[in-house]
Scaffold this active site. Structure first.
Site, short mmCIF file in Angstrom:
data_model
loop_
_atom_site.label_atom_id
_atom_site.label_comp_id
_atom_site.label_asym_id
_atom_site.label_seq_id
_atom_site.Cartn_x
_atom_site.Cartn_y
_atom_site.Cartn_z
N ARG A 66 38.80 -16.36 -29.97
CA ARG A 66 39.80 -16.73 -30.99
C ARG A 66 39.41 -18.04 -31.67
O ARG A 66 39.57 -18.20 -32.88
CB ARG A 66 41.16 -16.87 -30.31
CG ARG A 66 42.32 -17.20 -31.25
CD ARG A 66 43.64 -17.06 -30.53
NE ARG A 66 44.76 -17.47 -31.39
CZ ARG A 66 45.56 -18.49 -31.14
NH1 ARG A 66 45.39 -19.22 -30.04
NH2 ARG A 66 46.55 -18.79 -31.96
N HIS A 70 38.97 -18.61 -35.62
CA HIS A 70 39.73 -19.62 -36.34
C HIS A 70 38.81 -20.63 -37.02
O HIS A 70 39.17 -21.18 -38.06
CB HIS A 70 40.68 -20.35 -35.38
CG HIS A 70 41.92 -19.56 -35.08
ND1 HIS A 70 43.14 -20.14 -34.83
CD2 HIS A 70 42.12 -18.22 -35.00
CE1 HIS A 70 44.04 -19.20 -34.59
NE2 HIS A 70 43.44 -18.02 -34.69
N ASN A 98 46.71 -23.42 -34.40
CA ASN A 98 45.67 -23.77 -33.43
C ASN A 98 46.18 -24.51 -32.20
O ASN A 98 45.39 -24.85 -31.31
CB ASN A 98 44.58 -24.61 -34.11
CG ASN A 98 43.75 -23.80 -35.09
OD1 ASN A 98 43.58 -22.59 -34.92
ND2 ASN A 98 43.24 -24.46 -36.12
N HIS A 196 42.18 -8.15 -29.93
CA HIS A 196 43.45 -8.29 -29.23
C HIS A 196 43.50 -7.45 -27.96
O HIS A 196 44.54 -7.39 -27.31
CB HIS A 196 44.61 -7.91 -30.16
CG HIS A 196 44.85 -8.91 -31.24
ND1 HIS A 196 45.71 -8.69 -32.30
CD2 HIS A 196 44.33 -10.15 -31.44
CE1 HIS A 196 45.71 -9.75 -33.10
NE2 HIS A 196 44.89 -10.65 -32.60
#
Length: 328
Positions: A66, A70, A98, A196
């Site tokens: 992740r 990001h 975040n 996910h």
């Protein structure tokens, strides 16, 4: 044990796809052999260090993946998500999307070891890309060639993360716009959503789907009603702390079961359910659910290579940070 002709054909096609990934890895000034002479033991060093953390805490794999995502969606894959805020600037890592990121200590540990081996050579942006790949591979995910040669950015702005990162409540239109604006395809969107399959989420990221969704005290009608009941048992109204598994039963293992859940209207986020609102993304979800992820591993590897090349800095742009959390 004999291998059916159908399975043999599938395996052959996957091998062909994997071999073609090395060609993708040479684009945009990046190369899978970038550190061949300047830091020849880099990938072994990174993998060995990452393994020490993933062995103790497998859930960090989702966090590191992740973090890479990001990073790339804000200013490109330049390591800007790793920078600390300063008295005069709030950095990306302190932006609301975040605040739940974990694993900075892993990146810092890898950087420290690499600096001893090859001081001033390897960027934090490259380290993050390698760390994410290795962490995923260590929990059953695919291997992909990580093209390197990225340099580190020197700018990190909190509001840019808030603007550019797709939120968990995004609809299919905004998701497609976000991905296409960065040079990623609709297929990349549905493939990368498969990340996910690992990790957890705070209730606050999806509880709007459980209580008073349309203002009538109801749940999101796109969410399976039995799953909604189960989630309500874990997430009370205004719950800001509790967490749930994004892929119940196998959230520590990288597999294709995410697509089975989404196909049954059990995707945790609105952005998961949104994949059923587009014919192309829905077709991919159904295909992976019905074939137990026949092409998911290969597709994910290819999409990760594409994502890892968003807005990269190369040549004389940016810098090679000595510490990932501060500019030189």
């Amino acid at each position: 044990m004999a291998i059916s002709s159908k399975l043999f054909s599938l395996l052959f096609l996957q091998l062909m796809f994997i071999s073609s990934l090395s060609n993708i890895a040479e684009a945009d000034g990046l190369s899978s052999r970038f550190y061949q002479y300047t830091c020849p033991g880099l990938e072994y060093t990174v993998a060995k260090t990452v393994a020490l953390y993933i062995k103790k805490q497998p859930t960090l794999a989702a966090s590191l993946l992740r973090m890479h995502f990001h990073d790339c969606f804000v200013r490109g894959c330049d390591g800007s998500v790793l920078l600390n805020s300063t008295p005069n600037n709030q950095a990306e890592k302190d932006s609301i999307p975040n605040l739940t990121l974990r694993g900075y200590n892993v990146v810092d540990a890898v950087k420290a070891v690499v600096e001893k081996q090859c001081p001033g050579v390897v960027s934090c942006a490259d380290i993050l890309a390698l760390v994410a790949r290795d962490a995923v591979r260590m929990i059953g995910g695919p291997f992909w060639e990580v093209p390197t040669g990225r340099r580190d950015g020197t700018v990190s702005i909190s509001r840019e993360a808030l603007i550019n990162l797709p939120p968990p409540f995004a609809n299919i239109s905004s998701l497609k716009t976000s991905f296409l604006s960065l040079g990623l395809s609709v297929k990349d969107l549905v493939v990368l959503s498969g990340a996910h399959t690992i990790g957890v989420s705070k209730c606050s990221s999806f509880s709007n789907r459980l209580y008073n969704f349309t203002g009538k005290g109801d749940a999101d009608p796109k969410l399976d009603k039995y799953y909604a009941v189960a989630l309500k048992g874990k997430c009370k109204p205004n719950d800001q702390k509790s967490i749930v598994e994004m892929d119940p039963g196998s959230f520590k293992t990288f597999d294709e079961s995410y697509y089975t859940l989404v196909s049954k209207r059990r995707g945790l986020f609105q952005s998961d359910s949104a994949l059923l609102d587009d014919p192309d993304t829905k077709a991919y979800v159904v295909l992976q659910a019905q074939t137990r992820g026949a092409t998911f591993a290969v597709d994910f590897a290819e999409s990760m290579i594409s994502m890892g090349q968003i807005g990269v800095l190369t040549g004389n742009d940016g810098e090679i940070r000595r510490q990932c959390s501060v500019v030189n």
